[in-house]
Design an enzyme around this catalytic site. Structure first.
Site, PDB file in Angstrom:
ATOM      1  N   ASP A  81       0.852  -1.197   0.000  1.00 42.25           N
ATOM      2  CA  ASP A  81       0.000   0.000   0.000  1.00 42.25           C
ATOM      3  C   ASP A  81       0.887   1.247   0.000  1.00 42.25           C
ATOM      4  OD1 ASP A  81       0.948  -0.046   2.653  1.00 42.25           O
ATOM      5  OD2 ASP A  81      -0.832  -1.133   3.295  1.00 42.25           O
ATOM      6  N   ASP A  83       1.595   4.906   1.677  1.00 44.07           N
ATOM      7  CA  ASP A  83       1.321   5.800   2.801  1.00 44.07           C
ATOM      8  C   ASP A  83       1.876   7.186   2.501  1.00 44.07           C
ATOM      9  OD1 ASP A  83       0.138   3.773   4.297  1.00 44.07           O
ATOM     10  OD2 ASP A  83       2.070   3.090   5.051  1.00 44.07           O
ATOM     11  N   ASP A 160      10.418   3.377  12.970  1.00 46.19           N
ATOM     12  CA  ASP A 160      11.203   2.331  13.633  1.00 46.19           C
ATOM     13  C   ASP A 160      12.583   2.107  13.019  1.00 46.19           C
ATOM     14  OD1 ASP A 160       9.832   1.312  11.435  1.00 46.19           O
ATOM     15  OD2 ASP A 160       8.845  -0.322  12.508  1.00 46.19           O
TER      16      ASP A 160
END
Ligand code: ATP
Ligand code: MG
Length: 463
Positions: A81, A83, A160
């Site tokens: 997907d 983002d 992260d």
């Protein structure tokens, strides 16, 4: 850490202002890879994601692709997907797009919907070291809630791994790299942004994400990240079991289940997710239990590679099969009847598993059905086979039987019989389930002659 961060922020904030293009500061703390220095082309980006990016830009906002999609595009892979991040706040985003709804409690996000494709648009988040009344940490330092909007140079610290923190700028098609993500990408390394122990304390699920991405991308973990996992494994048990269940699905249903399993075990993470399975693997003696699990993981990966569907309950039933068997046998050794022992063992193992990773009820019920049907495969005479084949879970239970027969847990002849039975005509099926002929005739013949003799002698006595 904080000193570095502030130094870093000073450099970046002077470089990034409003809708101005990002330019690299002299000392190279942020690197801008121009269009000719990377391989991301707009042809690889979904039209809808491009629409969102251009529209935000047209309205005077900054707009970037970020995270997994940039990482995957750099590898030439098709992202799952797309983002988007922007300096527009969610309400501003909503005003720009009619096909938009706001979601999320912990952090509000906009979903811009184009039929089945959803482009997630997030507002830059504030820096994580600035804990204020909008950010809530628990006593272990885990971030529970935050709703602080920020700038791109703050947003980057919330991510992260360095390879997940690359920004593709729609303004000039450059890739903006604040944390050395591009170098790590080239070196195929998963490196945490900032201090690994602190980042794992903030969110222990990052340990699972490290493994998931490393396997999916064919990357290795940076040694500091490995060391931190070693130190912090147990932090995972503090994560709500529902979130761990979601992560388990991502870990095992994305086509790399076998490698993921091996890597999770290598880092001691598997046992936190599946303690009973880990115990059963530790006491395995002839390799069978491990083999069944390995086969199930392999099959699931193969199915995904062939574009077939995989079900979570089947894999989970395979994970917990050996623990159920072990417990049932222990119960039988204490005098419990086989059928009850298996029922009780299944209940106990499922209850234990739910403490680690939540299992939705329909999943645990389906697991139970697959297990319960295994002994029923032995009943091959009369109407039972035709009833079993009509069970909605028959296919999965049969696949499970195959798995057992391939790994020494069931007679191959039994699986073959069921294969034949499924493909037989009605007539053949009837024949297959008839009692063995000679025995049947002999028995009823004996019965008839005995009855006849009894009748004869009775009539003789009566007369
Ligand atoms: P994929 O969607 O392919 O599984 P992804 O990297 O896009 O991988 P997402 O879970 O969709 O993963 O998250 C999008 C981005 O949000 C990540 O790339 C990362 O930058 C950030 N992110 C997600 N979860 C976390 C987390 N637990 N801690 C820090 N950053 C995170
Ligand atoms: Mg993603």
């Amino acid at each position: 850490m904080k000193v570095i961060l502030n130094f870093f922020k000073k450099i970046i904030s002077s470089a990034i202002k409003g809708a101005e293009p990002v330019t690299a500061p002299a000392d190279g703390a942020v690197r801008i890879y121009t269009r000719s220095e990377h391989n991301i082309s707009r042809a690889q980006i979904s039209d809808n994601a491009l629409k969102v990016l251009y529209r935000l830009q047209k309205e005077g906002f900054d707009a970037y692709l970020v995270g997994g999609c940039v990482r995957d595009l750099l590898l030439g892979r098709e992202p799952k997907d797309f983002d988007v991040v922007t300096n527009a706040d969610p309400d501003q985003v909503r005003k720009v797009f009619r096909n938009c709804r706001l979601i999320g409690r912990r952090f509000r996000l906009a979903h811009v919907c184009f039929g089945r494709e959803i482009i997630e648009v997030a507002t830059f988040r504030g820096a994580s070291e600035e804990h204020n009344d909008k950010q809530v940490l628990n006593k272990e330092g885990r971030l529970l809630r935050d709703n602080v909007y920020g700038t791109i140079e703050e947003d980057v610290w919330r991510r992260d791994f360095t390879v997940n923190a690359l920004y593709y700028n729609i303004r000039d098609f450059s890739v903006v790299d604040f944390v050395g993500g591009m170098d790590d990408h080239k070196a195929a390394t998963m490196r945490l942004i900032g201090d690994p122990d602190m980042r794992f304390r903030e969110d222990p699920v990052r340990m699972l994400r490290a493994v998931r991405f490393a396997v999916k991308l064919g990357f290795k973990l940076d040694p500091e990240c490995e060391q931190a996992i070693h130190n912090d494994v147990q932090l995972l048990s503090s994560i709500p079991s529902a979130r761990l269940y979601d992560e388990v699905l991502k870990l095992f249903l994305s086509g790399y289940a076998l490698q993921t399993f091996e890597m999770l075990r290598h880092y001691g993470l598997f046992g936190v997710l599946f303690p009973a399975t880990e115990n059963s693997l530790a006491v395995e003696d002839n390799g069978f239990p491990r083999l069944l699990l390995i086969k199930a993981l392999e099959n699931s990966d193969n199915r995904i590679a062939e574009g077939k569907t995989v079900t979570a309950y089947f894999l989970l039933a395979a994970f917990l099969w050996e623990p159920v068997q072990m417990l049932a046998k222990a119960k039988m050794a204490q005098g419990e009847v086989e059928y009850i022992a298996y029922q009780d063992a299944a209940s106990e193992i499922l209850a234990g598993q739910i403490r680690s990773t939540a299992l939705p009820r329909h999943i645990s019920m389906a697991m139970r059905e697959v297990w319960n049907m295994q002994p029923k495969f032995h009943a091959r005479i009369g109407s039972k086979p035709s009833r079993l084949i009509g069970h909605p879970r028959f296919r999965a239970a049969y696949d499970f039987l195959l798995l057992r027969s391939e790994t020494g847990g069931a007679e191959p002849e039994l699986a073959e019989w069921w294969f034949k039975y499924q493909h037989a005509s009605d007539n053949e099926q009837r024949k297959m389930t008839q009692p063995p002929r000679r025995a049947a005739n002999g028995k009823s013949g004996r019965k008839r002659s005995y009855q006849k003799k009894a009748k004869d002698s009775a009539s003789k006595t009566d007369s």
